[in-house]
Design a protein around this motif. Sequence first.
Motif, short mmCIF file in Angstrom:
data_model
loop_
_atom_site.label_atom_id
_atom_site.label_comp_id
_atom_site.label_asym_id
_atom_site.label_seq_id
_atom_site.Cartn_x
_atom_site.Cartn_y
_atom_site.Cartn_z
N THR A 172 7.34 -5.44 -0.40
CA THR A 172 6.48 -5.31 0.76
C THR A 172 5.04 -5.09 0.33
O THR A 172 4.78 -4.37 -0.61
CB THR A 172 6.90 -4.10 1.62
N GLU A 173 4.17 -5.74 1.05
CA GLU A 173 2.74 -5.60 0.75
C GLU A 173 2.22 -4.31 1.39
O GLU A 173 2.59 -3.98 2.51
CB GLU A 173 1.98 -6.81 1.28
N GLN A 174 1.35 -3.63 0.68
CA GLN A 174 0.81 -2.37 1.17
C GLN A 174 -0.19 -2.61 2.31
O GLN A 174 -0.97 -3.55 2.28
CB GLN A 174 0.11 -1.64 0.04
N LEU A 175 -0.13 -1.72 3.30
CA LEU A 175 -1.07 -1.74 4.41
C LEU A 175 -2.06 -0.59 4.24
O LEU A 175 -1.69 0.49 3.76
CB LEU A 175 -0.33 -1.57 5.74
N HIS A 176 -3.30 -0.82 4.64
CA HIS A 176 -4.35 0.19 4.49
C HIS A 176 -4.97 0.51 5.85
O HIS A 176 -5.23 -0.40 6.64
CB HIS A 176 -5.45 -0.31 3.55
N SER A 184 -9.32 3.89 4.89
CA SER A 184 -9.04 3.55 3.50
C SER A 184 -9.78 2.28 3.09
O SER A 184 -10.34 2.19 1.99
CB SER A 184 -7.53 3.38 3.33
N ARG A 238 -4.24 -1.67 10.82
CA ARG A 238 -4.08 -1.70 9.36
C ARG A 238 -4.43 -3.08 8.84
O ARG A 238 -4.26 -4.09 9.51
CB ARG A 238 -2.62 -1.41 8.97
N PHE A 279 -3.84 -5.70 5.39
CA PHE A 279 -3.01 -5.93 4.21
C PHE A 279 -3.86 -5.86 2.95
O PHE A 279 -5.04 -6.22 2.96
CB PHE A 279 -2.34 -7.30 4.28
N GLU A 280 -3.25 -5.44 1.86
CA GLU A 280 -3.91 -5.39 0.56
C GLU A 280 -4.50 -6.75 0.19
O GLU A 280 -5.62 -6.84 -0.30
CB GLU A 280 -2.90 -4.94 -0.51
#
Length: 60
Positions: A2-6, A10, A42, A44-45
């Motif tokens: 899973t791709e990180q959400l910010h 952030s 959010r 995505f990275e």
Amino acid sequence: MTEQLHSMKSVANRISLSVREVYRLIAKGELPKPVKVGRASRLFESDIQTYLERLKANRN
């Protein structure tokens, strides 16, 4: 994987801008529209990385 959400905070810290300026970049289409997780926005990275790479490429 899973791709990180910010969070917007952030993202702002990561690219050294204010949260308000992050939303301005989204409105101008320079950053993609965020996804909603509950009531929170959010990014995505990969969206952040793409933006930073574009900035780097355009500085020359």
